[in-house]
Design a protein around this motif. Structure first.
Motif, short mmCIF file in Angstrom:
data_model
loop_
_atom_site.label_atom_id
_atom_site.label_comp_id
_atom_site.label_asym_id
_atom_site.label_seq_id
_atom_site.Cartn_x
_atom_site.Cartn_y
_atom_site.Cartn_z
N HIS A 196 13.80 5.32 -6.50
CA HIS A 196 13.93 6.58 -6.78
C HIS A 196 14.88 7.11 -5.36
O HIS A 196 15.01 6.45 -4.53
N TYR A 197 15.42 8.50 -5.55
CA TYR A 197 16.41 8.99 -4.96
C TYR A 197 16.19 10.03 -4.11
O TYR A 197 17.08 10.68 -3.35
N ARG A 198 14.97 10.43 -4.18
CA ARG A 198 14.60 11.63 -3.05
C ARG A 198 13.55 11.18 -2.33
O ARG A 198 12.46 10.51 -2.55
N LEU A 199 13.38 11.49 -0.94
CA LEU A 199 12.46 11.27 0.00
C LEU A 199 11.37 11.85 -0.46
O LEU A 199 11.20 13.18 -0.68
N THR A 200 10.01 11.14 -0.21
CA THR A 200 8.69 11.51 -0.71
C THR A 200 7.94 11.58 0.74
O THR A 200 8.40 10.96 1.84
N ASP A 201 6.66 12.04 0.62
CA ASP A 201 6.06 12.12 1.99
C ASP A 201 5.64 10.64 2.39
O ASP A 201 5.98 10.48 3.58
N LYS A 202 5.64 9.83 1.69
CA LYS A 202 5.33 8.41 2.09
C LYS A 202 6.72 7.83 2.39
O LYS A 202 6.40 7.05 3.34
N ASP A 203 7.78 8.27 2.05
CA ASP A 203 8.97 7.61 2.50
C ASP A 203 9.17 8.27 3.79
O ASP A 203 9.60 7.10 4.75
N ARG A 204 8.86 9.14 4.07
CA ARG A 204 8.83 9.76 5.30
C ARG A 204 8.02 9.10 6.31
O ARG A 204 8.37 8.69 7.64
N GLU A 205 6.75 8.64 5.93
CA GLU A 205 5.83 7.81 6.49
C GLU A 205 6.40 6.49 7.04
O GLU A 205 6.12 5.89 7.93
N PHE A 206 6.91 5.76 5.84
CA PHE A 206 7.68 4.61 6.15
C PHE A 206 8.92 4.56 7.21
O PHE A 206 9.00 3.71 8.00
N LEU A 207 9.62 5.98 7.28
CA LEU A 207 10.81 5.96 8.09
C LEU A 207 10.46 6.07 9.56
O LEU A 207 10.72 5.57 10.45
N ASP A 208 9.10 6.56 9.68
CA ASP A 208 8.41 6.94 11.09
C ASP A 208 7.99 5.40 11.48
O ASP A 208 8.27 5.02 12.91
N PHE A 209 7.18 4.80 10.53
CA PHE A 209 6.98 3.33 10.78
C PHE A 209 7.91 2.41 11.11
O PHE A 209 8.09 1.70 12.33
N PHE A 210 8.95 2.47 10.46
CA PHE A 210 10.32 1.72 10.32
C PHE A 210 10.80 1.93 11.99
O PHE A 210 11.28 0.94 12.63
N ARG A 211 10.98 3.23 12.31
CA ARG A 211 11.51 3.69 13.71
C ARG A 211 10.67 2.95 14.68
O ARG A 211 11.54 2.42 15.51
N LYS A 212 9.51 2.89 14.75
CA LYS A 212 8.53 2.73 15.78
C LYS A 212 8.85 1.30 15.87
O LYS A 212 8.79 0.59 17.01
N LYS A 213 8.74 0.35 14.83
CA LYS A 213 8.72 -0.99 14.74
C LYS A 213 10.16 -1.58 15.46
O LYS A 213 10.17 -2.58 16.19
N VAL A 214 11.25 -0.93 14.98
CA VAL A 214 12.60 -1.36 15.26
C VAL A 214 12.58 -1.19 16.85
O VAL A 214 13.02 -2.12 17.65
N HIS A 215 11.93 -0.04 17.44
CA HIS A 215 12.12 -0.20 18.85
C HIS A 215 11.04 -1.04 19.58
O HIS A 215 11.50 -1.50 20.59
N ASP A 216 9.78 -0.94 19.05
CA ASP A 216 9.02 -1.99 19.70
C ASP A 216 9.31 -3.56 19.53
O ASP A 216 8.90 -4.11 20.54
N LEU A 217 10.15 -3.68 18.53
CA LEU A 217 10.56 -5.39 18.35
C LEU A 217 11.93 -5.55 19.43
O LEU A 217 12.32 -6.58 19.13
#
Length: 253
Positions: free
Chosen positions: A228-249
C-alpha cells in the motif's frame, strides 16, 4: 515574449517494481531531473543535500536525516515478497547474516529481528549475490531479484512476515523525503503523479508486464494485495518503533 523556464526538481527515484506507482508518472516530466539508484546511495545523496527529494529508505527518517514531505510511501502488512532472508538452515541455526549493500532499512530490520530473538549473529556485507550460501549463513536480498532468486537455498523468510509475527506491526520500507520546508509545488507534483496512476492502474500493470520478467498475476497480486502507498496510523506506529530501535541499537551512521 519568452516563456519562463520551469524549475527542474532533482528527484531520487527507485527503479524497483515496488516503487513503480510512485515514480511512473514522474519519469517523463519536464520539471524533473531523475536520479535513479538504490536506497543506500539515494539516502547518502539526500543527506548531502544533492537532491530536492527522494523516495528512499525509511532509515533516513529513523536516523532523522531528512523530513517526510508526503504521506506517500511503500509499505506492507504481513508480507512484502521482495525483501527476503535466504538460508540453508532454520532461523535458530543462523550464525552469520550477509547484508544487502544496497539496503539500509532491511538490514536494520534484520538486526532488530535477531536482537529481539536474543540470537547472537555476525553481520557482514554480501560480496556476491549468486554464490552458494555457506553453512549457517543467511543472506538479505532486496528488490526485484526476489522474483528469481540468484542463489540456491532451502529456507526463505519474508522480513515483513517476521516483523508482523514478532510485533504485529506493518513495515514501511520507503518514504518521500526531502528538506524541511520543501517547495509546495514539488509536493503537488509528487501527489499528482500518483493520482494519475490511481486513475488507471491497468496502464501501470501493462507497463510492468512489459518491462519486468514477472508473471502478470504476480504483478497484480503484488500491487493489489501486498503493498500500500499511503501511510496509515499503524504505519506511523511502525515508524516510531523503527526510529527508537535504530537509535537504541546504535544503528545510526
Amino acid at each position: 515574449m519568452m516563456e519562463p523556464v520551469k524549475r527542474k526538481y532533482r528527484l531520487g527515484l527507485l527503479g524497483f517494481l515496488n516503487a513503480l506507482p510512485l515514480v511512473h508518472r514522474l519519469r517523463d516530466r519536464e520539471e524533473v531531473e531523475a536520479v535513479w539508484d538504490t536506497p543506500r546511495p539515494l539516502t547518502e545523496m539526500l543527506k548531502r543535500g544533492e537532491l530536492d527529494a527522494a523516495i528512499t529508505s525509511s532509515y533516513a527518517y529513523a536516523a532523522k536525516l531528512r523530513s517526510v514531505i508526503s504521506d506517500l510511501c511503500i509499505a506492507c502488512e504481513g508480507r512484502v515478497v521482495t525483501v527476503m532472508l535466504y538460508a540453508n538452515c532454520t532461523l535458530d541455526e543462523i550464525q552469520t547474516v550477509e547484508e544487502d549493500p544496497a539496503s539500509l532499512t532491511s538490514n536494520a530490520l534484520t538486526r532488530i529481528i535477531f536482537d529481539e530473538r536474543k540470537q547472537r549473529v555476525h553481520f557482514t556485507p554480501t560480496l556476491n549475490y549468486s554464490t552458494p550460501l555457506p553453512a549457517n549463513t543467511a543472506r538479505v536480498l532486496i528488490g526485484d531479484a526476489n522474483f528469481h532468486p540468484p542463489m540456491p537455498y532451502e529456507q526463505v523468510f519474508d522480513l515483513a512476515a517476521v516483523i508482523w509475527e514478532l510485533y504485529r506491526l506493518p513495515c514501511v520500507f520507503a518514504l518521500w523525503q526531502g528538506k524541511a520546508g520543501v517547495d509546495g509545488k514539488l509536493v503537488k507534483l509528487i501527489e499528482n503523479a500518483f493520482a494519475e496512476v490511481e486513475e488507471n492502474w491497468d496502464s501501470l500493470y501493462a507497463f510492468a508486464e512489459k518491462e519486468w520478467d514477472v508473471p502478470p498475476p504476480a504483478i497484480r497480486d503484488y500491487f493489489q494485495n501486498v503493498l500500500h502507498y499511503r501511510l496509515t496510523d499503524k504505519d506511523r506506529e511502525f515508524l516510531d518503533f523503527f526510529r527508537k530501535k535504530v537509535h537504541d541499537l546504535g544503528l545510526v551512521w
